[in-house]
Design a protein around this motif. Structure first.
Motif, PDB file in Angstrom:
ATOM      1  N   HIS A  25      37.095  23.379  34.649  1.00  0.00           N
ATOM      2  CA  HIS A  25      37.980  24.549  34.611  1.00  0.00           C
ATOM      3  C   HIS A  25      39.441  24.133  34.769  1.00  0.00           C
TER       4      HIS A  25
ATOM      5  N   VAL B 278      40.241  26.173  29.574  1.00  0.00           N
ATOM      6  CA  VAL B 278      39.805  27.565  29.651  1.00  0.00           C
ATOM      7  C   VAL B 278      40.983  28.480  29.338  1.00  0.00           C
TER       8      VAL B 278
ATOM      9  N   ARG C 226      35.423  33.627  27.014  1.00  0.00           N
ATOM     10  CA  ARG C 226      35.631  34.267  28.312  1.00  0.00           C
ATOM     11  C   ARG C 226      36.452  35.533  28.143  1.00  0.00           C
TER      12      ARG C 226
ATOM     13  N   HIS D 189      43.477  24.793  33.051  1.00  0.00           N
ATOM     14  CA  HIS D 189      44.332  25.601  32.184  1.00  0.00           C
ATOM     15  C   HIS D 189      45.563  24.805  31.757  1.00  0.00           C
TER      16      HIS D 189
ATOM     17  N   ASP E 207      31.619  32.487  29.891  1.00  0.00           N
ATOM     18  CA  ASP E 207      32.265  32.357  31.194  1.00  0.00           C
ATOM     19  C   ASP E 207      32.544  33.756  31.733  1.00  0.00           C
TER      20      ASP E 207
ATOM     21  N   VAL F 249      36.954  26.849  26.242  1.00  0.00           N
ATOM     22  CA  VAL F 249      36.405  28.188  26.448  1.00  0.00           C
ATOM     23  C   VAL F 249      37.498  29.160  26.030  1.00  0.00           C
TER      24      VAL F 249
ATOM     25  N   ASP G  81      32.619  32.302  36.954  1.00  0.00           N
ATOM     26  CA  ASP G  81      33.848  31.599  37.307  1.00  0.00           C
ATOM     27  C   ASP G  81      34.241  31.899  38.750  1.00  0.00           C
TER      28      ASP G  81
END
Length: 274
Positions: free
Chosen positions: A8, A53, A106, A10, A138, A79, A164
């Motif tokens: 996970h 993600v 997600r 970003h 997710d 994702v 998550d």
């Protein structure tokens, strides 16, 4: 630790036309974060792969993340985001699924006022397309969604689902969260990410106070618990990358070597098909 797969992470560009969050009011988070920044934050942590993600409810961000993944093999995959309740969702998902870097989708369920949104007929066509193309889901949810997520998992038993940030409870988690998470863990299609817990603690809280919560997650999900940093959102708790790794080591000290390897990399590989 070795062989870490961070499930996970970003990245974002605050100057991008599709950027909406974080905003200037979000303080330390409001700056662009690239893969180079991710690597710098990790230091000497032995992270073999990362999963990017989505953070924006915009198709253009998903396209951008897929471009990043295609250019750097360190990125295990993406994702992304699709408006699952849009009539165009099946066509969009089919097009995205042709890219091998797309691992799953997600929707930003936590930001949707309708707690039952996941069960809507207009969402079903998008989810059916996800199942048809072998994508993962997710679940960015809050404790209010746990009962709905159980019904959703039962409706789509072949859809791999990962919760998550353990559904973002206020630590140490109340009885409703415990009961809801234990019920979800009883469904073999449902996994959980050990991530995001520090940013749910009150400011100044001892990270080791998360120990009992993490012990319950390990007990409930076992080898379906996968580790993620939630970087750079982690910085909102005042932590660096190494801080969350150290906290994880401390609160999972009772795991065997094989159990730790599963948590820190094996589970992400299994869930996302890395």
């Amino acid at each position: 630790m070795s062989g870490i797969v961070d499930a996970h992470v970003h990245v974002w560009r605050v100057d991008a036309p599709f950027h909406g969050w974080p905003a200037p009011s979000d303080g330390v988070l409001y700056r662009s974060h690239s893969l180079a920044d991710v690597r710098a934050a990790m230091g000497d942590a032995p992270v073999e792969r990362v999963v990017l993600v989505q953070a924006q409810t915009d198709d253009r961000e998903t396209d951008w993340l897929l471009q990043i993944a295609g250019a750097d093999p360190w990125v295990a995959g993406v994702v992304g985001w699709v408006a699952l309740d849009s009539p165009a969702a099946p066509e969009r998902i089919t097009a995205l699924a042709a890219n091998p870097s797309l691992l799953g989708l997600r929707p930003m369920v936590q930001a949707i006022a309708d707690t039952d949104w996941l069960l809507g007929d207009d969402v079903a066509q998008g989810v059916a397309a996800m199942v048809a193309h072998g994508l993962r889901f997710d679940a960015l949810v809050q404790p209010r969604h746990l009962g709905v997520l159980a019904k959703f998992a039962d409706r789509w038993p072949t859809l791999p689902i990962v919760i998550d940030h353990a559904a973002k409870p206020v630590p140490p988690g109340d009885a409703d969260w415990c009961n809801g998470m234990a019920a979800l863990a009883a469904r073999p299609s449902v996994w959980c990410k050990l991530s995001g817990l520090r940013t749910e603690q009150a400011a100044g809280s001892d990270p080791l106070a998360l120990g009992p919560m993490v012990e319950r997650l390990v007990e409930w999900f076992g080898d379906r618990l996968l580790w993620g940093s939630d970087w750079p959102v982690l910085a909102a708790a005042g932590d660096g990358y190494g801080d969350w790794l150290a906290t994880t080591r401390a609160v999972t000290a009772g795991l065997s070597a094989s159990e730790r390897a599963r948590l820190m990399g094996g589970a992400a590989r299994a869930f996302y098909g890395i």
